[in-house]
Design an enzyme around this catalytic site. Structure first.
Site, PDB file in Angstrom:
ATOM      1  N   PRO A  25      30.625  25.258  56.943  1.00 41.70           N
ATOM      2  CA  PRO A  25      30.274  24.806  55.599  1.00 41.70           C
ATOM      3  C   PRO A  25      28.852  25.256  55.298  1.00 41.70           C
ATOM      4  O   PRO A  25      27.955  25.081  56.122  1.00 41.70           O
ATOM      5  CB  PRO A  25      30.354  23.271  55.706  1.00 41.70           C
ATOM      6  CG  PRO A  25      30.103  22.975  57.146  1.00 41.70           C
ATOM      7  CD  PRO A  25      30.619  24.160  57.927  1.00 41.70           C
ATOM      8  N   MET A  26      28.646  25.845  54.137  1.00 44.65           N
ATOM      9  CA  MET A  26      27.285  26.248  53.740  1.00 44.65           C
ATOM     10  C   MET A  26      27.103  25.975  52.257  1.00 44.65           C
ATOM     11  O   MET A  26      27.738  26.617  51.407  1.00 44.65           O
ATOM     12  CB  MET A  26      27.048  27.730  54.061  1.00 44.65           C
ATOM     13  CG  MET A  26      26.890  28.015  55.545  1.00 44.65           C
ATOM     14  SD  MET A  26      26.416  29.713  55.922  1.00 44.65           S
ATOM     15  CE  MET A  26      28.008  30.530  55.855  1.00 44.65           C
ATOM     16  N   ALA A  27      26.231  25.007  51.970  1.00 45.56           N
ATOM     17  CA  ALA A  27      25.983  24.619  50.581  1.00 45.56           C
ATOM     18  C   ALA A  27      25.489  25.829  49.792  1.00 45.56           C
ATOM     19  O   ALA A  27      24.657  26.594  50.278  1.00 45.56           O
ATOM     20  CB  ALA A  27      24.942  23.506  50.554  1.00 45.56           C
ATOM     21  N   GLN A  79      33.594  18.453  53.555  1.00 44.16           N
ATOM     22  CA  GLN A  79      32.569  17.666  54.238  1.00 44.16           C
ATOM     23  C   GLN A  79      31.859  16.693  53.295  1.00 44.16           C
ATOM     24  O   GLN A  79      31.512  17.055  52.173  1.00 44.16           O
ATOM     25  CB  GLN A  79      31.534  18.614  54.830  1.00 44.16           C
ATOM     26  CG  GLN A  79      30.522  17.917  55.702  1.00 44.16           C
ATOM     27  CD  GLN A  79      29.391  18.837  56.101  1.00 44.16           C
ATOM     28  OE1 GLN A  79      28.663  19.348  55.254  1.00 44.16           O
ATOM     29  NE2 GLN A  79      29.238  19.051  57.395  1.00 44.16           N
ATOM     30  N   CYS A 109      22.563  17.917  58.485  1.00 46.66           N
ATOM     31  CA  CYS A 109      21.714  18.485  57.431  1.00 46.66           C
ATOM     32  C   CYS A 109      20.261  18.060  57.614  1.00 46.66           C
ATOM     33  O   CYS A 109      19.959  16.871  57.690  1.00 46.66           O
ATOM     34  CB  CYS A 109      22.226  18.067  56.055  1.00 46.66           C
ATOM     35  SG  CYS A 109      21.241  18.814  54.742  1.00 46.66           S
ATOM     36  N   ASN A 209      28.696  25.683  67.630  1.00 46.70           N
ATOM     37  CA  ASN A 209      28.095  26.333  66.462  1.00 46.70           C
ATOM     38  C   ASN A 209      26.606  26.545  66.699  1.00 46.70           C
ATOM     39  O   ASN A 209      25.961  25.788  67.410  1.00 46.70           O
ATOM     40  CB  ASN A 209      28.326  25.442  65.221  1.00 46.70           C
ATOM     41  CG  ASN A 209      27.491  25.873  64.023  1.00 46.70           C
ATOM     42  OD1 ASN A 209      26.641  25.125  63.556  1.00 46.70           O
ATOM     43  ND2 ASN A 209      27.723  27.062  63.526  1.00 46.70           N
ATOM     44  N   GLY A 233      28.342  30.630  60.911  1.00 52.90           N
ATOM     45  CA  GLY A 233      27.705  30.426  59.612  1.00 52.90           C
ATOM     46  C   GLY A 233      27.061  31.690  59.097  1.00 52.90           C
ATOM     47  O   GLY A 233      27.715  32.558  58.515  1.00 52.90           O
ATOM     48  N   ARG A 234      25.768  31.846  59.368  1.00 53.71           N
ATOM     49  CA  ARG A 234      25.009  32.917  58.712  1.00 53.71           C
ATOM     50  C   ARG A 234      25.473  34.320  59.056  1.00 53.71           C
ATOM     51  O   ARG A 234      25.303  35.236  58.247  1.00 53.71           O
ATOM     52  CB  ARG A 234      23.515  32.747  59.016  1.00 53.71           C
ATOM     53  CG  ARG A 234      22.917  31.565  58.255  1.00 53.71           C
ATOM     54  CD  ARG A 234      21.610  31.153  58.831  1.00 53.71           C
ATOM     55  NE  ARG A 234      21.781  30.715  60.211  1.00 53.71           N
ATOM     56  CZ  ARG A 234      20.800  30.523  61.068  1.00 53.71           C
ATOM     57  NH1 ARG A 234      19.557  30.730  60.680  1.00 53.71           N
ATOM     58  NH2 ARG A 234      21.043  30.105  62.299  1.00 53.71           N
TER      59      ARG A 234
HETATM   60  C1  LIG Z   1      22.707  28.252  53.257  1.00 50.81           C
HETATM   61  C2  LIG Z   1      23.220  27.259  54.259  1.00 50.81           C
HETATM   62  C3  LIG Z   1      23.857  26.121  53.805  1.00 50.81           C
HETATM   63  C4  LIG Z   1      24.355  25.188  54.733  1.00 50.81           C
HETATM   64  N1  LIG Z   1      25.032  24.091  54.275  1.00 50.81           N
HETATM   65  C5  LIG Z   1      25.604  23.247  55.160  1.00 50.81           C
HETATM   66  C6  LIG Z   1      26.436  22.185  54.719  1.00 50.81           C
HETATM   67  O1  LIG Z   1      26.688  21.999  53.532  1.00 50.81           O
HETATM   68  N2  LIG Z   1      26.947  21.356  55.677  1.00 50.81           N
HETATM   69  C7  LIG Z   1      26.707  21.544  57.019  1.00 50.81           C
HETATM   70  O2  LIG Z   1      27.197  20.789  57.845  1.00 50.81           O
HETATM   71  N3  LIG Z   1      25.960  22.563  57.446  1.00 50.81           N
HETATM   72  C8  LIG Z   1      25.420  23.417  56.564  1.00 50.81           C
HETATM   73  N4  LIG Z   1      24.711  24.483  57.013  1.00 50.81           N
HETATM   74  C9  LIG Z   1      24.599  24.712  58.463  1.00 50.81           C
HETATM   75  C10 LIG Z   1      25.707  25.644  58.959  1.00 50.81           C
HETATM   76  O3  LIG Z   1      26.984  25.077  58.729  1.00 50.81           O
HETATM   77  C11 LIG Z   1      25.541  25.940  60.442  1.00 50.81           C
HETATM   78  O4  LIG Z   1      25.638  24.747  61.173  1.00 50.81           O
HETATM   79  C12 LIG Z   1      24.196  26.581  60.758  1.00 50.81           C
HETATM   80  O5  LIG Z   1      23.885  27.600  59.832  1.00 50.81           O
HETATM   81  C13 LIG Z   1      24.182  27.135  62.171  1.00 50.81           C
HETATM   82  O6  LIG Z   1      25.177  28.111  62.332  1.00 50.81           O
HETATM   83  P1  LIG Z   1      24.804  29.680  62.287  1.00 50.81           P
HETATM   84  O7  LIG Z   1      23.657  29.879  63.245  1.00 50.81           O
HETATM   85  O8  LIG Z   1      26.067  30.372  62.657  1.00 50.81           O
HETATM   86  O9  LIG Z   1      24.365  29.975  60.869  1.00 50.81           O
HETATM   87  C14 LIG Z   1      24.178  25.401  56.114  1.00 50.81           C
HETATM   88  C15 LIG Z   1      23.521  26.543  56.550  1.00 50.81           C
HETATM   89  C16 LIG Z   1      23.055  27.472  55.644  1.00 50.81           C
HETATM   90  C17 LIG Z   1      22.363  28.717  56.165  1.00 50.81           C
END
Ligand SMILES: Cc1cc2nc3c(=O)[nH]c(=O)nc-3n(C[C@H](O)[C@H](O)[C@H](O)COP(=O)(O)O)c2cc1C
Length: 340
Positions: A25-27, A79, A109, A209, A233-234
């Site tokens: 999930p990524m806002a 979520q 978050c 993750n 995620g990213r």
């Molecule tokens: C732009 C952005 C928005 C995010 N929004 C959420 C969210 O809405 N809910 C959540 O649980 N995590 C959110 N995250 C965290 C990601 O889900 C993830 O846990 C975090 O980026 C680590 O994973 P990664 O290293 O693969 O990016 C967000 C991350 C980013 C970069």
């Protein structure tokens, strides 16, 4: 272990994921168009942007826009963030009525405004409150409830094992651990050993993750640390092919080759769906960051990215994308951009 044995379904309560990869999930990012691309490139489950339980209970219109999904996306996780068990339970009921497959609780978050309200990563500091939230949401949901948590609040209080245990006892069907503390933010720290500890402490599935940006890391989390699934995620920003690459690695196959033409097609599809879902005005604005991500690392993309950021109509953006990729294919992009 046979490489092929790594690519298999995962059960989360009553829901079966057809594979072991989850799109995070990524806002502001993981809307319907983003999720469709993730799904089509190999994600076994997609997660929508977090939704405020308080706003959902008040039936805020913006929140409902965030909840839009399509049948082809299943299984889909949505979520909630919030700190009040009653509001979280009511919001979970709304999500279940809405037809989601999995209800996820945000305990990761780090954003100040959210933690100030006691939600997100702040719940890691209040294990009893965290458990009360999970219990309330589980009691109100007819779908599996998962929790997405951090390693802890900071390096001095890494309590993910205890919080994960409390979540399991409160009825959670799986836990996703972002292997960083709130203090780590989104930085380079990857506390993967903790994944193994959480896995050893629980009998429900554990989703790993944090920092998964190569198939090798994904495989490492699934094999060395025993994760049941991994969440990306990213690394998926402008790059839905990361899912195909990880799946290929799980099968022991080489990664798929991503041609510039495939990139062009994915980008145009993403834009087209964004216009359908959000309307042109919002879609063009939301797509600016995606465009930059898709073009990242491509030859002489800098000027094209800058120019596209200033465009307001979808037709102009499409034309600019087409022109850039045409120049790229013809090997002429450098001279054209210098002249622009
Ligand atoms: C732009 C952005 C928005 C995010 N929004 C959420 C969210 O809405 N809910 C959540 O649980 N995590 C959110 N995250 C965290 C990601 O889900 C993830 O846990 C975090 O980026 C680590 O994973 P990664 O290293 O693969 O990016 C967000 C991350 C980013 C970069």
């Amino acid at each position: 272990m046979e490489p092929r044995a790594l690519d298999h379904p995962v059960r989360i309560g009553s829901v079966t994921l057809p594979g072991r990869l989850v799109a995070a999930p990524m806002a502001g990012v993981s809307d319907l168009p983003f999720r469709e691309l993730a799904r089509d490139h190999g994600a076994a489950m997609v997660c929508a942007e977090m939704v405020s339980a308080e706003a959902l209970v008040r039936r805020s219109g913006k929140t409902h826009h965030l909840m839009r999904y399509e049948e082809g996306e299943r299984p889909i996780s949505m979520q909630l963030f919030g700190a009040r068990p009653a509001a979280m339970a009511e919001a979970a009921r709304i999500l279940c009525d809405h037809g989601v497959d999995v209800v996820d609780i945000n305990m990761g978050c780090p954003v100040r405004k959210i933690v100030k309200s006691g939600a997100g990563a702040a719940l890691m500091r209040e294990p009893a409150q965290a458990a009360a939230v999970v219990e309330a949401v589980v009691g109100a949901s007819d779908r599996p409830v998962t929790v997405k948590m951090r390693a802890g609040w900071d390096a001095a209080s890494m309590n993910a094992v205890a919080v994960a245990r409390a979540c399991e006892a409160a009825g959670a069907a799986a836990v996703c651990l972002h292997a960083r503390t709130r203090g780590d933010g989104f930085g380079p720290t990857r506390r993967y050993a903790l994944l193994g500890e959480v896995k050893a402490a629980l009998s429900i599935p554990v989703i790993g993750n944090g920092g998964i940006d190569t198939p090798e890391i994904a495989v490492q989390l699934l094999t060395d640390y025993g994760c049941d699934a991994v969440m990306v995620g990213r690394a998926a920003l402008g790059n839905p092919w990361i899912f195909a690459a990880i799946r290929a690695a799980l099968r022991g196959d080489p990664p798929p080759v991503v041609t510039p033409e495939a990139r062009r097609q994915a980008l145009l599809r993403h834009l087209h769906r964004a216009v359908e879902v959000h309307g042109e005005h919002l879609a063009v604005r939301r797509m600016r960051k995606h465009l930059a991500w898709y073009l990242h690392g491509l030859r002489d993309a800098h000027r094209a990215k800058e120019a596209i950021q200033r465009l307001d109509s979808a037709a102009d953006v499409v034309a600019a994308i087409e022109a850039y990729f045409d120049r790229l294919a013809a090997g002429r992009e450098a001279s054209v951009e210098t002249a622009a």
